[in-house]
Design an enzyme around this catalytic site. Structure first.
Site, PDB file in Angstrom:
ATOM      1  N   LYS A 216      -7.170  -1.581  -6.533  1.00 23.31           N
ATOM      2  CA  LYS A 216      -6.512  -0.617  -7.212  1.00 23.31           C
ATOM      3  C   LYS A 216      -7.014  -0.663  -8.575  1.00 23.31           C
ATOM      4  CE  LYS A 216      -2.925   0.505  -3.960  1.00 23.31           C
ATOM      5  NZ  LYS A 216      -2.907   1.822  -3.517  1.00 23.31           N
ATOM      6  N   ASP A 270       3.685  -7.773   5.516  1.00 26.25           N
ATOM      7  CA  ASP A 270       2.964  -6.780   5.609  1.00 26.25           C
ATOM      8  C   ASP A 270       2.476  -6.453   4.051  1.00 26.25           C
ATOM      9  OD1 ASP A 270       1.683  -4.541   6.406  1.00 26.25           O
ATOM     10  OD2 ASP A 270       3.078  -3.192   5.828  1.00 26.25           O
ATOM     11  N   HIS A 275       0.030  -7.910  -1.297  1.00 25.72           N
ATOM     12  CA  HIS A 275      -0.085  -7.136  -2.526  1.00 25.72           C
ATOM     13  C   HIS A 275       0.781  -7.431  -3.656  1.00 25.72           C
ATOM     14  CE1 HIS A 275      -2.165  -5.273   0.730  1.00 25.72           C
ATOM     15  NE2 HIS A 275      -1.545  -4.367   1.256  1.00 25.72           N
ATOM     16  N   ARG A 378       6.708  -3.043 -13.380  1.00 23.29           N
ATOM     17  CA  ARG A 378       7.191  -2.793 -14.680  1.00 23.29           C
ATOM     18  C   ARG A 378       7.732  -4.125 -15.339  1.00 23.29           C
ATOM     19  NH1 ARG A 378      12.592   0.862 -16.397  1.00 23.29           N
ATOM     20  NH2 ARG A 378      13.668   0.129 -14.520  1.00 23.29           N
TER      21      ARG A 378
HETATM   22  C1  BG6 Z   1      -1.118  -2.211   3.853  1.00 22.70           C
HETATM   23  C2  BG6 Z   1       0.224  -2.115   4.775  1.00 22.70           C
HETATM   24  O1  BG6 Z   1      -1.620  -3.085   3.526  1.00 22.70           O
HETATM   25  O2  BG6 Z   1      -0.598  -1.337   2.581  1.00 22.70           O
HETATM   26  C3  BG6 Z   1       0.750  -0.686   4.951  1.00 22.70           C
HETATM   27  O3  BG6 Z   1      -0.311  -2.732   5.921  1.00 22.70           O
HETATM   28  C4  BG6 Z   1       1.205  -0.144   3.703  1.00 22.70           C
HETATM   29  O4  BG6 Z   1       2.008  -0.845   5.891  1.00 22.70           O
HETATM   30  C5  BG6 Z   1      -0.106  -0.219   2.712  1.00 22.70           C
HETATM   31  O5  BG6 Z   1       1.486   1.372   3.740  1.00 22.70           O
HETATM   32  C6  BG6 Z   1       0.323   0.401   1.285  1.00 22.70           C
HETATM   33  O6  BG6 Z   1      -1.046   0.433   0.771  1.00 22.70           O
HETATM   34  P1  BG6 Z   1      -1.023   1.766  -0.440  1.00 22.70           P
HETATM   35  O7  BG6 Z   1      -2.489   1.460  -0.946  1.00 22.70           O
HETATM   36  O8  BG6 Z   1      -0.885   3.154   0.125  1.00 22.70           O
HETATM   37  O9  BG6 Z   1       0.071   1.588  -1.579  1.00 22.70           O
END
Ligand code: BG6
Length: 795
Positions: A216, A270, A275, A378
């Site tokens: 991103k 997940d 992330h 934030r």
């Molecule tokens: C994925 C998850 O890794 O990331 C999903 O498995 C989630 O559940 C997604 O919806 C979110 O990614 P983004 O780019 O839509 O924020």
């Protein structure tokens, strides 16, 4: 109709192979051929992002001197999957910078270079390997590399990696890059196992573990932003200035269609373990001297991981959207009795044990079925100015830096800096300052209160990372060490939450403030005592009536039952009523409390919610104690102290720990500790009758420290006795059945699924205190109430 299109496309594809790969690099010096294989090439991810990303790569690189061929691989036979693949390929769109004519040409070439191949057996991979080599030989071109993108469930990774290793390695001098999609395991040991299995087939530098958040645009600029603005940030990037850090991913979607995956993983595995954790490390790690030095970046990230404080269930508030359970029952063909505890929402507080961030909470939160789709991090700074009058003036407003990943009110990725902080410098020419805005608010401030930086061209994360794979830029991917460090941090929390009941939420705007959570010291709790609407479906019934607390009979005594949270609320309220009545009538409330883990939630509830509890007039006694110094962690008194007593204002004289340590020794009969406690009870408690005794019950039916097989003469006269536990520490001091049965009210608290079997058994056995000490609890003139949560009652 599609058949015609497919036939035409297939024909084109055949023609292309005959025409040769190398043609398109006309003019440019040939840098070699790249074969791209997407295993899972007709799956969801490939359809949504991967083909588009590879098309963009192709469009960017077509004139660079490289030639390409693309293969969509899958388990289905060619005739079934080829049309599906070409439907997907037809949908790719050109990067904005290409003219319409050029786009049409490039797209046509791309379609010609792509084909579907069944990749199921070892023979299929052998055939693919042979085909790739043969094509190169026929064309007489040098091979640059082979890129395999495994867009398949993780359980298939090891097997596919082995097949690639056995039959699809490139020719000498060319690279092999194998891209792996998360999930990489579901806890520390499975990640370790997967890593070992993959290591048997692939070298570390051949593996590219994708976390698409690193692609991103805003996330990839966190470090460059920090570097470029270090003259401002160096002064304020610490505990003296930062109030808290929030990393948020809110989604409106549910998990429908992916329940088989989601039910095993839940929100923490997940998106939070990967992330949001990655974002956290980028925000808090020491800035490396060279941002593109992968080793240094990793080293600094690992330092953060090793400084993260251990998490337990108190650090998280978890929820599940109401329709989820029915979706699980349907998609996984479960019966109506199936009850999922998988969280679809979590709010977690993390602390970093570094002087720089001491006491600064880092909040990671994400959920499905929330009111809006938005992602951001934030940094909220402390505002040290106390405004007397003009509260809307800029220096009175919150100071914050927001790394806005996209969606939400703003709808585009941006880095926002409150104008009362500083004017940020741009990181590079690919970013610009936004000066004209539509009228929106971002996290409570009108957009005009921020300096706003945004990328000049918006790019999709997958496309960005696909380019990085092609360029061999390992710094945008997750290394094995990074991955294991993250799992080793998250696994204990996941284990401690495994049996935890989640708060149900209706989904969307109806969630209202149900999921708001608050930070109390090191604990996270939901901010509101929301009524959790539970239908009888969850109890295996068929009605739709909702209930919160159920009353009934258990072992012919009163029973109160509810979900854990509500049960604790109810028990705490009952205790407060008992305390107020006792104080009103006699000026004192004598309360005897047990050890064990069940009452911890109650202690915390009393400590943090019952400010009007008459603590000043309450005497706290112990139901039982382990023969260890009171300061030891496994002392019941120490637990009570840490979770309750230290938080309330009580007179020292009203606290009555059991005298297990006398004459510098523990529980020696001749020191008469039990007698001493008994004499205190006799002197202070009216008729030696406690107002309230709170008990728990162990798996073997023990209560207080009265264990099966020990002498429990209910008619004996002592109130306090030394007892023996089968578990360590063996020696105990305990109130006797006599002392307990003299009480005015006895509450027995039983919580958790693991107690279900016990609850079932106890409902059947007759009174038999010798084998089941808990059955000896029969208050002579008082009242017995069982507090049993639904997990323990219903299993
Ligand atoms: C994925 C998850 O890794 O990331 C999903 O498995 C989630 O559940 C997604 O919806 C979110 O990614 P983004 O780019 O839509 O924020």
């Amino acid at each position: 109709m599609w058949k015609v299109v497919w036939a035409a496309l297939l024909l084109l594809a055949t023609v292309c192979v005959q025409r040769g790969y190398a043609k398109e690099a006309k003019g440019a010096q040939s840098l070699g051929h790249v074969s791209v294989v997407i295993v899972g090439g007709t799956g969801d991810l490939a359809k949504k992002y991967l083909w588009q990303g590879f098309f963009q790569l192709y469009a960017n690189q077509v004139s660079s001197g490289y030639s390409f061929s693309f293969y969509g691989g899958g388990l289905s036979p060619n005739d079934k999957a080829t049309p599906i693949l070409f439907e997907v390929l037809k949908g790719v769109v050109c990067p904005r910078e290409l003219s319409v004519e050029r786009c049409a040409l490039v797209k046509e070439q791309f379609l010609r270079l792509a084909e579907y191949r069944q990749l199921k057996t070892s023979e299929d991979y052998q055939a693919l390997g042979k085909h790739l080599t043969e094509q190169l030989r026929q064309e007489g071109i040098v091979e640059a590399g082979r890129l395999f993108y495994l867009s398949v469930p993780a359980f298939a990774y090891a097997d596919i990696a082995e097949k690639i290793n056995n039959s699809c390695r490139p020719t000498d001098g060319a690279w092999l890059r194998v891209v792996l999609e998360k999930p990489f395991g579901h806890d520390f040991s499975s990640a370790q196992l997967l890593s070992t299995q993959l290591g048997a087939s692939l070298k570390d530098n051949e593996m590219y573990r994708i976390d698409h958040y690193l692609g991103k645009q805003v996330v990839s600029k966190i470090l460059p932003f920090r570097r470029e603005n270090s003259k401002h940030l160096d002064l304020i990037w610490n505990k003296h200035h930062i109030e808290r850090v929030e990393i948020v991913l809110k989604e409106t979607l549910d998990a429908k269609g992916r329940i088989a995956f989601y039910e095993q993983y839940g929100v923490i595995r997940d998106v939070i373990q990967n992330h949001l954790t990655e974002v956290m490390t980028l925000l808090t790690m020491e800035l490396p001297s060279n941002l593109s030095n992968t080793k240094e970046v990793l080293k600094n990230k690992l330092k953060i991981f090793s400084a993260l404080q251990h998490l337990d269930r108190n650090c998280a508030a978890i929820g599940q959207y109401q329709a989820y359970n029915a979706e699980v029952q349907e998609e996984l063909s479960k019966t109506k009795e199936y009850f999922s505890l998988t969280p679809t929402f979590a709010g977690i507080m993390v602390h970093i044990d570094l002087a720089q961030y001491e006491g600064v909470p880092v909040i990671l939160t994400s959920g499905k079925m929330l009111d809006e789709r938005v992602g951001y991090a934030r940094i909220l700074f402390k505002n040290d100015i106390f405004c007397i009058q003009s509260h809307s003036s800029v220096h009175c407003k919150p100071k914050q830096i927001v790394f806005y990943f996209g969606h939400g009110t703003l709808q585009y990725p941006a880095i926002l800096v409150s104008k009362n902080l500083f004017k940020p410098d741009l990181m590079d020419t690919e970013w610009k300052e936004v000066t004209e805005h539509k009228d929106v608010s971002v996290l409570g401030l009108p957009i005009s209160d921020y300096y706003v930086l945004t990328p000049t061209v918006e790019r999709e994360a997958y496309a960005e990372l696909i380019l990085h794979i092609f360029q061999g830029r390992k710094d945008s991917f997750i290394s094995a060490e990074n991955l294991l460090a993250s799992w080793s941090f998250w696994t204990p929390l996941l284990q401690s939450l495994a049996d935890t009941f989640t708060r149900l939420y209706p989904g969307g705007a109806d969630n209202g403030n149900m999921l708001d959570f608050k930070l109390l010291g090191r604990e996270v709790t939901f901010a509101n005592e929301a009524v959790v609407m539970v239908t009888q479906d969850h109890m295996g019934g068929s009605g739709t009536e909702s209930f919160q607390v159920m009353q009934g009979k258990y072992r012919s005594a009163d029973m109160v039952s509810a979900w854990p949270e509500e049960l604790i609320v109810r028990l705490a309220a009952d205790l407060q009523v008992a305390a107020e009545n006792a104080v009103r009538e006699g000026g004192r409330f004598h309360l005897a409390l047990s050890g064990g883990s069940s009452p911890l939630a109650l202690f915390q509830r009393l400590a943090h919610h019952h400010y009007s509890f008459p603590w000043r007039d309450t005497h706290v006694w112990m139901v039982d104690e382990r023969c260890v110094p009171l300061t030891e962690l496994d002392s019941n008194f120490r637990t009570l102290h840490d979770h309750l007593l230290q938080h309330v204002k009580m007179s020292y004289f009203n606290i009555h720990p059991m005298p297990v340590q006398m004459n510098q020794r523990l529980c020696v009969e001749e020191d008469s500790g039990a007698l001493l406690y008994e004499s205190d009870i006799t002197q202070l408690v009216n008729a030696s009758s406690f107002h309230f005794v709170l008990l728990g019950v162990g798996y073997d039916g023990h209560t207080a420290s009265l264990f099966p097989g020990s002498k429990l003469d209910a008619r004996g006269n002592s109130l306090v006795a030394f007892t023996e536990s089968p578990a360590k520490p063996h020696q105990r001091m305990s109130l006797t059945l006599k002392a307990i049965n003299q009480a005015q009210k006895v509450g027995v608290l039983v919580m958790g699924k693991s107690k279900h079997e016990l609850v079932t058994q106890l409902s059947r056995v007759k009174d038999n205190p010798k084998n089941w000490p808990i059955t000896g609890i029969r208050p002579t003139s008082g009242r017995l109430v069982w507090y049993i949560d639904y997990d323990a009652l219903l299993g």
